[in-house]
Design an enzyme around this catalytic site. Structure first.
Site, PDB file in Angstrom:
ATOM      1  CG  MET A   1      -2.138   0.864   1.142  1.00 11.56           C
ATOM      2  SD  MET A   1      -3.068   0.791  -0.398  1.00 11.56           S
ATOM      3  CE  MET A   1      -4.518  -0.120   0.120  1.00 11.56           C
ATOM      4  N   GLY A   2       1.717   1.352  -1.025  1.00  8.92           N
ATOM      5  CA  GLY A   2       2.473   2.593  -1.244  1.00  8.92           C
ATOM      6  C   GLY A   2       1.627   3.506  -2.131  1.00  8.92           C
TER       7      GLY A   2
ATOM      8  CG  HIS B   1       7.609  -3.346 -17.618  1.00  6.81           C
ATOM      9  ND1 HIS B   1       8.657  -3.894 -16.925  1.00  6.81           N
ATOM     10  CD2 HIS B   1       7.173  -2.310 -16.835  1.00  6.81           C
ATOM     11  CE1 HIS B   1       8.845  -3.246 -15.794  1.00  6.81           C
ATOM     12  NE2 HIS B   1       7.951  -2.271 -15.709  1.00  6.81           N
TER      13      HIS B   1
ATOM     14  NE  ARG C   1      11.053  -3.607 -11.542  1.00  7.38           N
ATOM     15  CZ  ARG C   1      10.476  -2.461 -11.936  1.00  7.38           C
ATOM     16  NH1 ARG C   1       9.226  -2.446 -12.348  1.00  7.38           N
ATOM     17  NH2 ARG C   1      11.169  -1.341 -11.944  1.00  7.38           N
TER      18      ARG C   1
ATOM     19  CD  GLU D   1       9.498  -7.069 -17.711  1.00  2.51           C
ATOM     20  OE1 GLU D   1       8.882  -7.477 -16.707  1.00  2.51           O
ATOM     21  OE2 GLU D   1       9.737  -5.879 -17.924  1.00  2.51           O
TER      22      GLU D   1
ATOM     23  CB  THR E   1       1.057  -3.263 -12.676  1.00  5.11           C
ATOM     24  OG1 THR E   1       0.584  -2.904 -11.377  1.00  5.11           O
ATOM     25  CG2 THR E   1      -0.109  -3.590 -13.561  1.00  5.11           C
TER      26      THR E   1
ATOM     27  CB  ILE F   1       1.380   2.233  -7.404  1.00  7.66           C
ATOM     28  CG1 ILE F   1       2.416   3.148  -8.058  1.00  7.66           C
ATOM     29  CG2 ILE F   1       0.565   1.513  -8.476  1.00  7.66           C
ATOM     30  CD1 ILE F   1       3.506   2.454  -8.863  1.00  7.66           C
TER      31      ILE F   1
END
Ligand code: GLV
Length: 329
Positions: free
Chosen positions: A158-159, A289, A241, A270, A239, A161
């Site tokens: 919960m930062g 990405h 890593r 990736e 979304t 983003i």
């Protein structure tokens, strides 16, 4: 001033000129190719003189690379994530590392919600089927998905983003729970988001989205056990890593119906090779990405990266520093 008297800065990628205007007349830059995935040998030849390094997330910056750059004063990564950089090695060498939080929050939250909606309503499969000629009638039982309204969204991390996703999801009538090592009481009250231990979040969520940085602690956080704990009707959205999810476990979970679907902006490896098993699964939506890929956001990221770079070159504290402990040593 003669450009050769300006500090030498290596910019690992060719970027649009108007993203880097604040560097004009202040640095002598050497620029790498457009879509670089490794440190170009042409740039490497200048490492010894370089005072600044402007990097993107596809470029690994190892201790070994740093050992070839004894004059480096700053690294500026045009990304919020800095997992491509050996931060400890930078700190040991007294090099501050800049990143670009904040400016990409809304774009990344928008993409997360796009993936959430697209997988809830099976847009990928429906589009493929329509193109294949399988749309033969309005089918009462065809392409049935899930409602967001009333569904539980579990937000891991919960930062900035995570919070922006929570705000958007509230608008869709979702019930919100979150897991984060740090509880955020004010946010819990203002948005009626409930804290949940991780295992409980996995058990109870209809949708799980990931917004944690990649660290040794979060690597493979979504393991076989975590996927087995999720509901068979649940969707995983990543979304953040790719390495936060154990890819082999995800393939098994999607094939065997441990979960209903996944929507991924990031993968491990990736990019995914075209023959990867995830590409064969209609319940897995994959995009390359593009979380921060809007014209405005990418330009703002570049501008912030330039500010970090310029501050570091003159020995000022970076506006956004990913290893602030460097200033304590
Ligand atoms: C994108 O993934 C970023 O870290 O900025």
């Amino acid at each position: 001033m003669n450009p050769s008297e300006l500090p030498l800065v290596l910019i690992t990628h060719t970027l649009p000129d108007d993203w880097l205007t604040s560097l004009e007349g202040k640095v002598n830059s050497k620029i790498g190719p457009t879509d670089a995935t490794y440190f170009s040998p042409d740039l490497e030849a200048h490492l010894e003189q370089a005072e600044g390094l402007f990097t993107l997330l596809t470029i690994p910056v190892s201790d070994e690379l740093l050992s070839k750059a004894p004059n480096l004063k700053v690294i500026s990564n045009m990304a919020v994530g800095v997992d491509n950089i050996d931060l400890d090695a930078c700190t040991r060498r007294g090099i501050p590392v800049g990143n670009t939080p904040g400016v990409l929050t809304e774009a990344t939250a928008d993409l997360t919600v796009s993936l959430l909606l697209a997988s809830a309503r099976r847009l990928f499969e429906a589009n493929l089927d329509a193109r294949k000629g399988l749309w033969t009638t309005w089918s009462p039982t065809g392409w049935l998905g899930y409602d967001l309204d009333g569904a539980t969204l579990g937000i891991i991390g919960m930062g900035k983003i995570g919070k922006a996703v929570a705000q958007r999801a509230k608008g869709f009538g979702m019930d919100l729970i979150y897991y984060d090592p740090n509880r955020i009481p004010d946010f819990e009250i203002s948005l009626s988001v409930r804290f949940s231990p991780l295992d409980q979040l996995l058990h109870t969520s209809d949708f799980v989205c990931l917004h944690v940085p990649l660290t040794p602690q979060t690597r493979h956080m979504i393991s076989y056990d975590a996927l087995r704990a999720m509901k068979p009707t649940a969707t995983l959205v990543n979304t953040a890593r790719g390495q936060i999810v154990n890819t082999e476990a995800l393939v098994t979970a999607l094939k065997e119906g441990w979960i209903a679907a996944a929507a991924l902006d990031v993968t491990d490896p990736e990019p995914l090779p075209p023959n990867h098993p995830l590409f064969e699964l209609p319940n897995c939506l994959i995009v390359p990405h593009i979380g921060s890929a809007t014209r405005n956001t990418r330009r703002k990221m570049a501008e912030l990266a330039c500010q970090n770079l310029l501050a570091g070159l003159v020995g000022e504290r970076l506006p956004h520093c990913a290893n602030p402990e460097v200033y304590e040593t």
